[in-house]
Design a protein around this motif. Structure first.
Motif, PDB file in Angstrom:
ATOM      1  N   PHE A 160       0.818  -1.512  -0.123  1.00 34.94           N
ATOM      2  CA  PHE A 160      -0.363   0.021  -0.245  1.00 34.94           C
ATOM      3  C   PHE A 160       1.147   1.261  -0.250  1.00 34.94           C
ATOM      4  CE2 PHE A 160      -4.296  -2.098   1.454  1.00 34.94           C
ATOM      5  CZ  PHE A 160      -4.447  -2.726   0.879  1.00 34.94           C
ATOM      6  N   PHE A 161       1.389   1.375  -1.385  1.00 37.83           N
ATOM      7  CA  PHE A 161       2.634   2.733  -1.595  1.00 37.83           C
ATOM      8  C   PHE A 161       2.313   3.034  -2.531  1.00 37.83           C
ATOM      9  CE2 PHE A 161       6.835   2.568  -3.326  1.00 37.83           C
ATOM     10  CZ  PHE A 161       6.589   4.206  -2.936  1.00 37.83           C
ATOM     11  N   ASN A 162       2.565   4.864  -1.948  1.00 34.28           N
ATOM     12  CA  ASN A 162       2.654   4.877  -3.333  1.00 34.28           C
ATOM     13  C   ASN A 162       3.549   6.834  -3.481  1.00 34.28           C
ATOM     14  OD1 ASN A 162       2.538   5.314  -7.153  1.00 34.28           O
ATOM     15  ND2 ASN A 162       0.707   3.958  -7.050  1.00 34.28           N
ATOM     16  N   PRO A 210       7.512  16.873  -2.520  1.00 40.05           N
ATOM     17  CA  PRO A 210       7.806  15.820  -3.088  1.00 40.05           C
ATOM     18  C   PRO A 210       7.711  14.148  -1.798  1.00 40.05           C
ATOM     19  CG  PRO A 210      10.610  16.493  -2.128  1.00 40.05           C
ATOM     20  CD  PRO A 210       9.112  17.480  -2.208  1.00 40.05           C
ATOM     21  N   LEU A 211       6.016  14.103  -2.202  1.00 39.04           N
ATOM     22  CA  LEU A 211       5.219  13.296  -0.942  1.00 39.04           C
ATOM     23  C   LEU A 211       5.364  12.178  -1.845  1.00 39.04           C
ATOM     24  CD1 LEU A 211       3.150  15.645   0.418  1.00 39.04           C
ATOM     25  CD2 LEU A 211       5.168  15.668   1.184  1.00 39.04           C
ATOM     26  N   VAL A 212       5.888  10.474  -0.459  1.00 38.86           N
ATOM     27  CA  VAL A 212       5.307   9.529  -0.946  1.00 38.86           C
ATOM     28  C   VAL A 212       4.452   8.926   0.110  1.00 38.86           C
ATOM     29  CG1 VAL A 212       7.230   8.850  -2.372  1.00 38.86           C
ATOM     30  CG2 VAL A 212       7.239   8.790   0.560  1.00 38.86           C
ATOM     31  N   ILE A 213       3.450   8.099   0.179  1.00 39.60           N
ATOM     32  CA  ILE A 213       2.712   7.552   1.482  1.00 39.60           C
ATOM     33  C   ILE A 213       3.082   6.284   1.035  1.00 39.60           C
ATOM     34  CG2 ILE A 213       1.001   7.323  -0.360  1.00 39.60           C
ATOM     35  CD1 ILE A 213      -1.376   8.347   1.157  1.00 39.60           C
ATOM     36  N   ILE A 214       2.792   5.846   2.696  1.00 41.59           N
ATOM     37  CA  ILE A 214       2.634   4.099   2.664  1.00 41.59           C
ATOM     38  C   ILE A 214       1.338   3.863   3.741  1.00 41.59           C
ATOM     39  CG2 ILE A 214       4.718   3.622   2.163  1.00 41.59           C
ATOM     40  CD1 ILE A 214       5.321   3.831   4.576  1.00 41.59           C
ATOM     41  N   GLY A 215       0.521   3.156   3.381  1.00 41.63           N
ATOM     42  CA  GLY A 215      -0.106   2.714   4.704  1.00 41.63           C
ATOM     43  C   GLY A 215       0.224   1.047   5.125  1.00 41.63           C
TER      44      GLY A 215
END
Length: 216
Positions: free
Chosen positions: A45-47, A54-59
């Motif tokens: 769960f990542f993108n 500059p942002l990335v997101i993880i669950g």
């Protein structure tokens, strides 16, 4: 068939969402444990979320017993983490890092992954990863049994052979990341192709010309 997600049990929602939303890139996230060990955990769960900033997101989900995983506990404490991208050469080690070891186990060492120190954060990065992104926390959004982590990329390490001769674009013949489909099924990007918008439609696009200064 139709599925009412307001009534569907969580396990069924997970099955449907992860079966149809894919492939999902894999972040092998490295953090520092309280005892100074390297923690590593794969997250599908990542993108990428934004480039400016500059942002990335993880669950990150909780363990089956409801307790918090080491990755999110370390992120809350240190406010930083590193995303290591995964290709076929790292796939077997990535799976080993998915085991829920105790926090005093150095998972990079257990998986046989060579480590380098990050430059701007207190974490290790995988020396052989195609790309590693050092991140600091922008925010954490908590839900029951899950946390969504938004991190700002402060430094990126790219393996030299993954870029073209000008050092600008990825070489698709070298960088072939794997991604997760559903259950234990994965896919690799070894069959890539280009799709371009028809050039003759460019005059019909709106919002492509910057607005005059002071108009916003």
């Amino acid at each position: 068939m139709q599925f009412d997600f307001t009534r569907l049990p969580p396990a069924d929602r997970y099955r449907l969402l992860t079966n149809f939303i894919g492939p999902r890139p894999i972040a092998l996230v490295t953090t520092r444990s309280p005892g100074g060990h390297a923690n590593a955990a794969p997250m599908s769960f990542f993108n990428v979320f934004s480039h400016a900033p500059p942002l990335v997101i993880i669950g990150v989900s909780a363990r089956p017993n409801g307790s918090e995983k080491d990755t999110i506990a370390n992120i809350r404490r240190t406010r930083e983490f590193c995303v290591n991208m995964v290709d076929m050469a790292l796939s077997e080690q990535m799976i080993l890092c998915g085991v829920n070891f105790a926090d005093d186990v150095d998972e990079l060492d257990f998986a046989g992954l060579p480590a380098d120190l990050c430059d701007q954060i207190n974490a290790d990065r995988i020396a052989t990863t195609p790309c590693a992104m050092e991140c600091r926390i922008e925010r954490i959004i908590d839900y029951p049994g899950r946390a969504i982590v938004i991190g700002e990329v402060v430094e990126m390490h790219v393996r030299d052979d993954c870029l073209d001769g000008h050092g600008r674009y990825v070489d698709p013949g070298v960088y072939q990341p794997i991604a997760r489909l559903h259950a234990d099924n994965y896919i690799t990007s070894d069959r890539q192709f280009e799709l371009r918008k028809p050039a003759h439609l460019a005059p019909h696009e709106v919002g492509t010309t910057p607005l005059p200064a002071g108009s916003v």
